[in-house]
Scaffold this motif. Structure first.
Motif, PDB file in Angstrom:
ATOM      1  N   ASN A   1       0.830  -1.212   0.000  1.00 29.51           N
ATOM      2  CA  ASN A   1       0.000   0.000   0.000  1.00 29.51           C
ATOM      3  C   ASN A   1       0.869   1.269   0.000  1.00 29.51           C
ATOM      4  OD1 ASN A   1      -2.574   1.239   0.034  1.00 29.51           O
ATOM      5  ND2 ASN A   1      -2.608   1.333   2.281  1.00 29.51           N
ATOM      6  N   PHE A   2       1.970   1.261   0.758  1.00 30.87           N
ATOM      7  CA  PHE A   2       2.909   2.402   0.714  1.00 30.87           C
ATOM      8  C   PHE A   2       3.393   2.618  -0.713  1.00 30.87           C
ATOM      9  CE2 PHE A   2       4.193   1.038   5.244  1.00 30.87           C
ATOM     10  CZ  PHE A   2       3.309   1.923   5.827  1.00 30.87           C
TER      11      PHE A   2
ATOM     12  N   THR B   1     -13.815   4.822   8.076  1.00 32.02           N
ATOM     13  CA  THR B   1     -13.566   3.485   8.649  1.00 32.02           C
ATOM     14  C   THR B   1     -13.062   2.501   7.598  1.00 32.02           C
ATOM     15  OG1 THR B   1     -15.791   2.628   8.242  1.00 32.02           O
ATOM     16  CG2 THR B   1     -15.447   3.804  10.323  1.00 32.02           C
ATOM     17  N   GLN B   2     -13.236   2.844   6.311  1.00 29.07           N
ATOM     18  CA  GLN B   2     -12.785   1.959   5.235  1.00 29.07           C
ATOM     19  C   GLN B   2     -11.343   2.236   4.814  1.00 29.07           C
ATOM     20  OE1 GLN B   2     -14.662  -0.628   4.274  1.00 29.07           O
ATOM     21  NE2 GLN B   2     -15.855   0.165   5.991  1.00 29.07           N
ATOM     22  N   LEU B   3     -10.786   3.355   5.268  1.00 27.64           N
ATOM     23  CA  LEU B   3      -9.435   3.726   4.810  1.00 27.64           C
ATOM     24  C   LEU B   3      -8.379   2.881   5.518  1.00 27.64           C
ATOM     25  CD1 LEU B   3      -9.868   7.621   4.705  1.00 27.64           C
ATOM     26  CD2 LEU B   3     -10.142   5.952   2.842  1.00 27.64           C
ATOM     27  N   THR B   4      -7.262   2.643   4.849  1.00 26.46           N
ATOM     28  CA  THR B   4      -6.222   1.732   5.340  1.00 26.46           C
ATOM     29  C   THR B   4      -5.419   2.350   6.482  1.00 26.46           C
ATOM     30  OG1 THR B   4      -4.914   2.497   3.455  1.00 26.46           O
ATOM     31  CG2 THR B   4      -5.947   0.343   3.268  1.00 26.46           C
TER      32      THR B   4
ATOM     33  N   ALA C   1      -6.251   4.764   0.064  1.00 22.26           N
ATOM     34  CA  ALA C   1      -6.882   3.524  -0.378  1.00 22.26           C
ATOM     35  C   ALA C   1      -7.794   2.986   0.725  1.00 22.26           C
ATOM     36  CB  ALA C   1      -5.814   2.494  -0.714  1.00 22.26           C
ATOM     37  N   THR C   2      -8.828   2.247   0.331  1.00 16.62           N
ATOM     38  CA  THR C   2      -9.656   1.526   1.312  1.00 16.62           C
ATOM     39  C   THR C   2      -9.036   0.137   1.538  1.00 16.62           C
ATOM     40  OG1 THR C   2     -11.038   0.543  -0.384  1.00 16.62           O
ATOM     41  CG2 THR C   2     -11.745   2.681   0.475  1.00 16.62           C
TER      42      THR C   2
ATOM     43  N   GLY D   1      -6.360  -4.487  -0.508  1.00 16.70           N
ATOM     44  CA  GLY D   1      -6.194  -5.870  -0.056  1.00 16.70           C
ATOM     45  C   GLY D   1      -5.509  -5.967   1.290  1.00 16.70           C
ATOM     46  N   VAL D   2      -5.853  -5.014   2.196  1.00 15.06           N
ATOM     47  CA  VAL D   2      -5.279  -5.021   3.546  1.00 15.06           C
ATOM     48  C   VAL D   2      -6.327  -5.584   4.509  1.00 15.06           C
ATOM     49  CG1 VAL D   2      -4.414  -3.582   5.441  1.00 15.06           C
ATOM     50  CG2 VAL D   2      -3.721  -3.090   3.079  1.00 15.06           C
TER      51      VAL D   2
END
Lengths: 333, 333
Positions: A77-78, B14-17, B322-323, B328-329
């Motif tokens: 993600n980074f 709440t959806q953010l990484t 990103a969410t 994919g986290v």
């Protein structure tokens, strides 16, 4: 830092069209950067951001709200620009890379990723030293290698379980009770916090006889990414590049770095007071005055990246405000 | 503000990484702007900055460190880009104008200057009402007229003697002792501070029977630029434009504005805790949580302009991180 450039910058500040001292912390930031750059009008152009990531054996004890696979997922993600620090690095137009020191999950190669894998994780420091002397050395060197010329270095970190490691490091270094320094990290409940605190107490007892110097403390209780931050801070200062230290974990790295090399201290600025409960105490131990206090507790270098924006504003004011003479404004009576 | 847009923005956060809540104040700022703009992904593009300037009769009593001619000189400096707020407005690419409500010195016409002269100064409020009802009305209207469409309004102020007026306003409005709210302004000595505090006490006694509502308080103890700020805040909120309130004097204007029109309150954000000693108390009375605390005490809107940079960073994070699904986290356990 250059004392004469600081003095010149301080004198310049008194000529700007505002009451003396009225820009508060912005004035002292501009003066500090004058000292760092050895010139009366410093600039903040090239910002280097490195986020170091690694996994922790202690995570097996369940001290985090997240599964260990998240470390590798966040590395990706980074690199892809989706993490908070990636977004902020883009706004700053910074030179940004993520550095993998070793994690449990697989990380695909990427142009923004530097692979410095040491092992898949440290050992669980509640029952063994976190790393060998060789691995400590490898982690310190990996961080040191990322230091480079620029106007500012920001180090970030990622590693499930690393607030447990950081709290243990600070407890050992400053002789603090685990209860005083241990917090909720990414957001654990009270029962998990109690267990986390107990684990740190257990580890301090186990390694007690070896926790006699900062390198040994780092080897016994640290993480690869924390050691890399220590190396990067030392390397940056050696090259005359100031550092904005981020939150709780970065402050633990800074405390170790300053203990190893006290001449480093003037090159470190502290970006923010985090919401992690032990951070205030750690900053007090270092006599550090954080720039921001926004209740953040994300790590990654995100608080430091925010504070870099404030530094840029401070330098713009210092460099481009009119003087009393230029503007024909009368001085104080 | 739209409660449904706020709820949507809160759900998006709440959806953010990142761990839930880990961006602290940055999250609540993003949610607030979602409410202001009635959409889940708000932006901060058009920023309107107006600096209102006027002179004060009370300055004849020597309550400031600077001579009264500085008000007009600084008006010129705002227009020519040499003042702190001008530099920060440039960095923000804001729509910036200075507004002259009336000062003792002469100010040359300039494309960045709006001339709304009411009189050369207010009357000395330690012996008479600061202004007539007609002049109060003119000042309120001049400020109201500057409110306009945009993503954010920032009001600044300049006027030698205006911390004396602001302290008197806050004392009258919140029934505070002059000692609790009076500070050193641009940097006066202890003897002058004692005199300034006494003068405010004298004025509160003189006008006592008339200080029964916020408009009367503003007319008796205020300044043209402070009344203009009140008008601008009310006008902005009426158009659905949020306001970043600057420091001590702007907070006094905000307190009057909210007392006049309580529905205004949700549209006001407080930029920073100033170094002026009474500011903390005033913010507490308003239940306001300032974003920054940088020991500034310059006014002009400078603290608000700095905080606008933080708001931009907060919205960039909210809109572009990103969410968990995108990246994919894994979520928390």
């Amino acid at each position: 830092p250059s004392a004469s450039a600081e003095a010149e910058a301080r004198a310049h500040q008194t000529q700007l069209t505002k009451p003396a001292g009225s820009l508060g912390r912005l004035e002292s930031l501009a003066v500090a950067f004058a000292g760092f750059q050895g010139c009366v009008k410093p600039t903040l152009e090239r910002i280097v951001i490195r986020v170091f990531a690694a996994d922790h054996g202690i995570a097996a004890q369940g001290t985090s709200a997240y599964p260990q696979e998240v470390t590798a997922q966040m590395l990706a993600n980074f690199c892809h620009g989706g993490a908070a620090v990636s977004v902020l690095a883009g706004l700053l137009d910074a030179d940004f890379r993520a550095v993998n020191l070793g994690c449990v999950g697989k990380v695909a190669p990427h142009k923004n990723l530097i692979d410095n894998t040491i092992a898949s994780a440290t050992a669980d420091f509640s029952s063994a030293p976190a790393m060998t002397a060789e691995r400590l050395s490898a982690a310190l060197n990996a961080g040191f290698a990322q230091a480079q010329q620029g106007d500012l270095f920001i180090g970030g970190e990622m590693g499930i379980g690393n607030t447990t490691s950081a709290a243990a490091l600070l407890a050992a270094l400053f002789h603090l009770a685990p209860e005083a320094i241990t917090g909720k990290g990414t957001g654990i409940d009270e029962a998990t916090l109690a267990r986390k605190t107990q684990l740190i107490g257990k580890a301090l007892k186990l390694h007690r006889d070896q926790l006699t110097n900062p390198a040994a403390i780092l080897q016994r209780l640290g993480g690869f990414e924390i050691a890399a931050l220590v190396g990067a801070y030392i390397g940056s200062a050696q090259q005359g590049v100031p550092v904005l230290v981020d939150g709780f974990i970065s402050t633990a790295a800074a405390a170790i770095a300053v203990a190893l090399q006290p001449t480093l201290a003037p090159w470190l600025l502290y970006a923010h007071l985090s919401n992690e409960s032990g951070h205030k105490l750690a900053l007090n131990k270092l006599n550090a005055q954080p720039i921001l206090a926004l209740d953040m507790r994300l790590g990654e270098g995100s608080g430091a990246a925010l504070a870099a924006g404030v530094v840029r504003q401070a330098l713009a004011l210092h460099n481009t405000m009119a003087t009393f003479a230029d503007a024909g404004v009368s001085h104080a009576d």
